[in-house]
Design a protein around this motif. Structure first.
Motif, short mmCIF file in Angstrom:
data_model
loop_
_atom_site.label_atom_id
_atom_site.label_comp_id
_atom_site.label_asym_id
_atom_site.label_seq_id
_atom_site.Cartn_x
_atom_site.Cartn_y
_atom_site.Cartn_z
N LYS A 125 66.36 -16.83 -28.88
CA LYS A 125 65.87 -17.50 -27.68
C LYS A 125 64.70 -18.46 -27.94
N GLN A 126 63.96 -18.27 -29.01
CA GLN A 126 62.81 -19.14 -29.27
C GLN A 126 62.92 -19.88 -30.60
N ALA A 127 64.13 -20.07 -31.06
CA ALA A 127 64.33 -20.79 -32.32
C ALA A 127 63.75 -22.20 -32.24
N HIS A 128 63.77 -22.79 -31.04
CA HIS A 128 63.27 -24.16 -30.88
C HIS A 128 61.75 -24.25 -31.00
N LEU A 129 61.07 -23.12 -30.98
CA LEU A 129 59.61 -23.11 -31.07
C LEU A 129 59.11 -22.85 -32.49
N GLY A 130 60.04 -22.76 -33.44
CA GLY A 130 59.64 -22.48 -34.81
C GLY A 130 60.56 -23.15 -35.80
N TYR A 131 60.44 -22.75 -37.06
CA TYR A 131 61.28 -23.31 -38.11
C TYR A 131 61.31 -22.34 -39.29
N GLY A 132 62.21 -22.60 -40.21
CA GLY A 132 62.37 -21.76 -41.37
C GLY A 132 63.82 -21.73 -41.80
N ASP A 133 64.21 -20.64 -42.48
CA ASP A 133 65.58 -20.54 -42.97
C ASP A 133 66.08 -19.12 -42.79
N ALA A 134 67.11 -18.77 -43.54
CA ALA A 134 67.74 -17.45 -43.37
C ALA A 134 66.88 -16.32 -43.91
N LEU A 135 65.84 -16.63 -44.67
CA LEU A 135 64.98 -15.60 -45.25
C LEU A 135 63.67 -15.42 -44.51
N ARG A 172 61.00 -17.19 -41.19
CA ARG A 172 60.78 -18.14 -40.11
C ARG A 172 59.37 -17.95 -39.55
N ARG A 173 58.86 -19.01 -38.95
CA ARG A 173 57.54 -18.95 -38.32
C ARG A 173 57.54 -19.81 -37.06
N TYR A 174 56.63 -19.50 -36.14
CA TYR A 174 56.40 -20.38 -35.00
C TYR A 174 55.59 -21.58 -35.46
N HIS A 175 55.73 -22.69 -34.76
CA HIS A 175 54.81 -23.80 -34.98
C HIS A 175 53.41 -23.28 -34.71
N LEU A 176 52.46 -23.69 -35.52
CA LEU A 176 51.12 -23.11 -35.49
C LEU A 176 50.45 -23.26 -34.14
N ASP A 177 50.70 -24.37 -33.42
CA ASP A 177 50.05 -24.55 -32.12
C ASP A 177 50.76 -23.76 -31.01
N VAL A 178 51.87 -23.10 -31.36
CA VAL A 178 52.56 -22.21 -30.42
C VAL A 178 52.06 -20.78 -30.60
N ALA A 179 52.14 -20.28 -31.83
CA ALA A 179 51.70 -18.91 -32.13
C ALA A 179 51.57 -18.77 -33.64
N PRO A 180 50.70 -17.88 -34.11
CA PRO A 180 50.48 -17.73 -35.55
C PRO A 180 51.44 -16.74 -36.20
N PHE A 181 52.51 -16.35 -35.51
CA PHE A 181 53.38 -15.29 -36.00
C PHE A 181 54.51 -15.83 -36.87
N ALA A 182 54.90 -14.97 -37.82
CA ALA A 182 56.02 -15.28 -38.70
C ALA A 182 56.76 -13.98 -39.00
N GLY A 241 51.80 -21.76 -23.95
CA GLY A 241 52.37 -21.74 -22.61
C GLY A 241 53.84 -22.08 -22.56
N GLU A 242 54.37 -22.69 -23.64
CA GLU A 242 55.79 -23.04 -23.69
C GLU A 242 56.67 -21.82 -23.96
N MET A 243 56.07 -20.69 -24.32
CA MET A 243 56.86 -19.52 -24.70
C MET A 243 57.48 -18.82 -23.50
N GLU A 264 54.26 -14.67 -20.46
CA GLU A 264 55.36 -14.16 -21.27
C GLU A 264 55.30 -14.82 -22.65
N ARG A 265 55.48 -14.00 -23.67
CA ARG A 265 55.40 -14.54 -25.03
C ARG A 265 56.75 -14.41 -25.72
N MET A 266 56.97 -13.42 -26.54
CA MET A 266 58.24 -13.31 -27.26
C MET A 266 59.38 -12.92 -26.33
N ARG A 267 60.55 -13.50 -26.61
CA ARG A 267 61.75 -13.22 -25.83
C ARG A 267 62.89 -12.89 -26.78
#
Length: 239
Positions: free
Chosen positions: A20-30, A32-42, A134-136, A154-157
């Motif tokens: 549901k939040q793939a559009h807010l981050g990036y990475g690969d099959a091994l 992934r992380r959120y864009h830093l200005d969205v959240a510091p989680f990976a 706030g986009e989460m 609301e944060r992670m979905r």
């Protein structure tokens, strides 16, 4: 709820970033992380050296990402620095509430409120909150004489579940039950959409845990919150 859906809560960051939040981050099959200005989680797909090396490739030399891990240790890895940041309680409201909700002065927060939301989060420190957090999900708050004095959102979905986060109240307005009211409003809305609310809290935050328990949340499991970065990193990007 099915075991496979419930299992998403065992790795909520990975589940959110791959659905549901793939559009807010990036990475690969091994990894992934959120864009830093969205959240510091990976998150990594598995607790393997290859996955953590893939995560390092997503981080600049000075960056660190916040990762929820099980109690298992993967041991030292070349080029990787792992710092323990605390124990996290994952709490969930499995039973739908029939309690009344006082939402008479609760407002929707959007782009126009971004500056005030960021300032309140920086002042009260409810957890990581960036310019795009706030986009989460949906964020609500309470203003008094134009001043934003409380908010929650609301944060992670993941499938079937929505995390409540950024619950904070200006210190001048505490003791009025504002946090509980906002949580109840979000919980009602999440449940009306057919989802189950959950949240994360540090194990030593006994006052918050007590509030969540009174609101019907129960401990589901614990995680180790760790900061992951390059071994030569000298600055922490996670607060």
């Amino acid at each position: 709820m099915s075991g496979s859906i419930d299992a998403d809560l065992d790795r909520p960051i990975w589940a959110a970033l791959t659905t549901k939040q793939a559009h807010l981050g990036y990475g690969d099959a091994l990894a992934r992380r959120y864009h830093l200005d969205v959240a510091p989680f990976a998150a990594v797909a598995s607790e393997t050296p290859a996955a953590y090396q893939a995560l390092l490739q997503l981080l600049l030399p000075h960056e660190q990402a916040a990762v929820l891990r099980s109690d298992e240790s993967i041991g030292p890895l070349d080029g990787l620095q792992i710092t323990h940041a605390g124990v996290i309680h994952q709490m969930i409201a499995r039973h739908r509430t029939a309690a009344s909700v006082d939402d008479h002065d609760v407002i929707r927060l959007g782009d126009a409120d971004g500056k005030d939301m960021l300032e309140l989060a920086q002042k009260t420190k409810p957890g990581p909150f960036g310019k795009r957090t706030g986009e989460m999900g949906n964020y609500i708050g309470i203003r008094e004489q134009g001043r934003l004095i409380a908010m929650a959102g609301e944060r992670m979905r993941v499938d079937g579940y929505v995390e409540i986060s950024a619950v904070c109240v200006d210190e001048d307005y505490r003791g009025r039950g504002l946090a509980g009211r906002l949580i109840k409003v979000l919980r009602r809305e999440i449940e009306q959409r057919g989802d189950t609310p959950f949240l994360h809290v540090f194990s030593n935050n006994t006052s918050a845990i007590g509030l969540y328990e009174r609101l019907g949340f129960e401990l589901r499991r614990t995680f180790q919150l760790t900061r992951v970065g390059h071994a030569d990193s000298r600055s922490a990007a996670v607060a």
